[in-house]
Scaffold this active site. Structure first.
Site, PDB file in Angstrom:
ATOM      1  N   CYS A 108      35.440  33.218  52.041  1.00  0.00           N
ATOM      2  CA  CYS A 108      35.158  33.907  50.781  1.00  0.00           C
ATOM      3  C   CYS A 108      33.700  33.601  50.486  1.00  0.00           C
ATOM      4  O   CYS A 108      33.370  32.489  50.081  1.00  0.00           O
ATOM      5  CB  CYS A 108      36.053  33.413  49.651  1.00  0.00           C
ATOM      6  N   CYS A 111      33.115  32.699  46.602  1.00  0.00           N
ATOM      7  CA  CYS A 111      33.606  31.468  45.973  1.00  0.00           C
ATOM      8  C   CYS A 111      34.624  30.775  46.873  1.00  0.00           C
ATOM      9  O   CYS A 111      34.234  30.117  47.827  1.00  0.00           O
ATOM     10  CB  CYS A 111      34.169  31.748  44.582  1.00  0.00           C
ATOM     11  N   SER A 112      35.910  30.940  46.620  1.00  0.00           N
ATOM     12  CA  SER A 112      36.901  30.107  47.310  1.00  0.00           C
ATOM     13  C   SER A 112      38.244  30.798  47.477  1.00  0.00           C
ATOM     14  O   SER A 112      39.258  30.134  47.636  1.00  0.00           O
ATOM     15  CB  SER A 112      37.113  28.832  46.496  1.00  0.00           C
ATOM     16  N   CYS A 113      38.285  32.138  47.424  1.00  0.00           N
ATOM     17  CA  CYS A 113      39.578  32.836  47.420  1.00  0.00           C
ATOM     18  C   CYS A 113      40.328  32.680  48.741  1.00  0.00           C
ATOM     19  O   CYS A 113      39.752  32.795  49.817  1.00  0.00           O
ATOM     20  CB  CYS A 113      39.374  34.316  47.145  1.00  0.00           C
TER      21      CYS A 113
HETATM   22 FE   FE2 Z   1      36.543  33.485  46.160  1.00  0.00          FE
END
Ligand code: FE2
Length: 200
Positions: A108, A111-113
């Site tokens: 991602c 971010c961090s998905c």
């Molecule tokens: Fe993300």
């Protein structure tokens, strides 16, 4: 003493734990039950959103080719056959099948998905700026640094998660496991293999 250091305001800020505690306390005071919500999220992350869910999906796909086809066609719908689900805002689950010629890896960049109800919350390195930036541009090198040295004729496909499209890699089944029961198959599937930074 030089008081013009631009970093000074940040150095004076409280530690992250203190700031979180302060925000939580204010929300609790206003009746928004932040602490209860944080506790519930913590419980879900420990007990419900675990990679063993994705491992069951992979095992079923290996054992049942009709299920694998349904999974590849519409992941979100297929996982309900195993009693699994995704949050409403994860509108699509795209399952990426590894083959001897194609290796998929997810990230991602924003971010961090992740598809966290299936593969668990993202590990720290997945959220790291360096991984997010470099896996896209230097995927072969980054995978090698992480212990996965792919032959040069294997095509690497990098998939960038968005808020509403989540990915999961379907690793290749190790040849020696062909006749194993599903439960045993699931036991060898790791989170990293479903992100695509390792093979089984
Ligand atoms: Fe993300």
């Amino acid at each position: 003493m030089d008081t013009s250091d631009p970093r000074q305001p940040f150095q004076r800020a409280a530690a992250i734990e203190q700031r979180v505690h302060a925000v939580q306390a204010v929300l609790d005071d206003r009746g928004l039950n932040a602490s209860a919500a944080v506790e519930e999220l913590d419980r879900l992350a420990q007990e419900a959103w675990v990679p063993q869910n994705g491992a069951r999906v992979v095992a079923r796909a290996w054992a049942d080719s009709a299920f694998r086809q349904r999974l590849l066609a519409d992941g979100r719908s297929a996982i309900t056959e195993l009693g699994l689900a995704m949050p409403r805002h994860h509108r699509q689950l795209v399952v990426l099948e590894n083959t001897p010629a194609i290796h998929n890896v997810i990230c991602c960049t924003q971010c961090s998905c992740t598809a966290f109800t299936l593969i668990g919350l993202p590990p720290d390195w997945y959220k790291d700026f360096e991984y997010r930036a470099r896996i896209v541009r230097q995927s072969r090198t980054v995978l090698k640094e992480m212990g996965l040295d792919l032959a040069t004729d294997v095509e690497i496909r990098v998939w960038d998660t968005t808020a509403d499209t989540r990915y999961m890699v379907l690793p290749m089944q190790p040849r020696e496991t062909v006749d194993w029961p599903e439960e045993r198959l699931a036991s060898i599937v790791t989170r990293d293999s479903m992100i695509g930074v390792s093979r089984l």
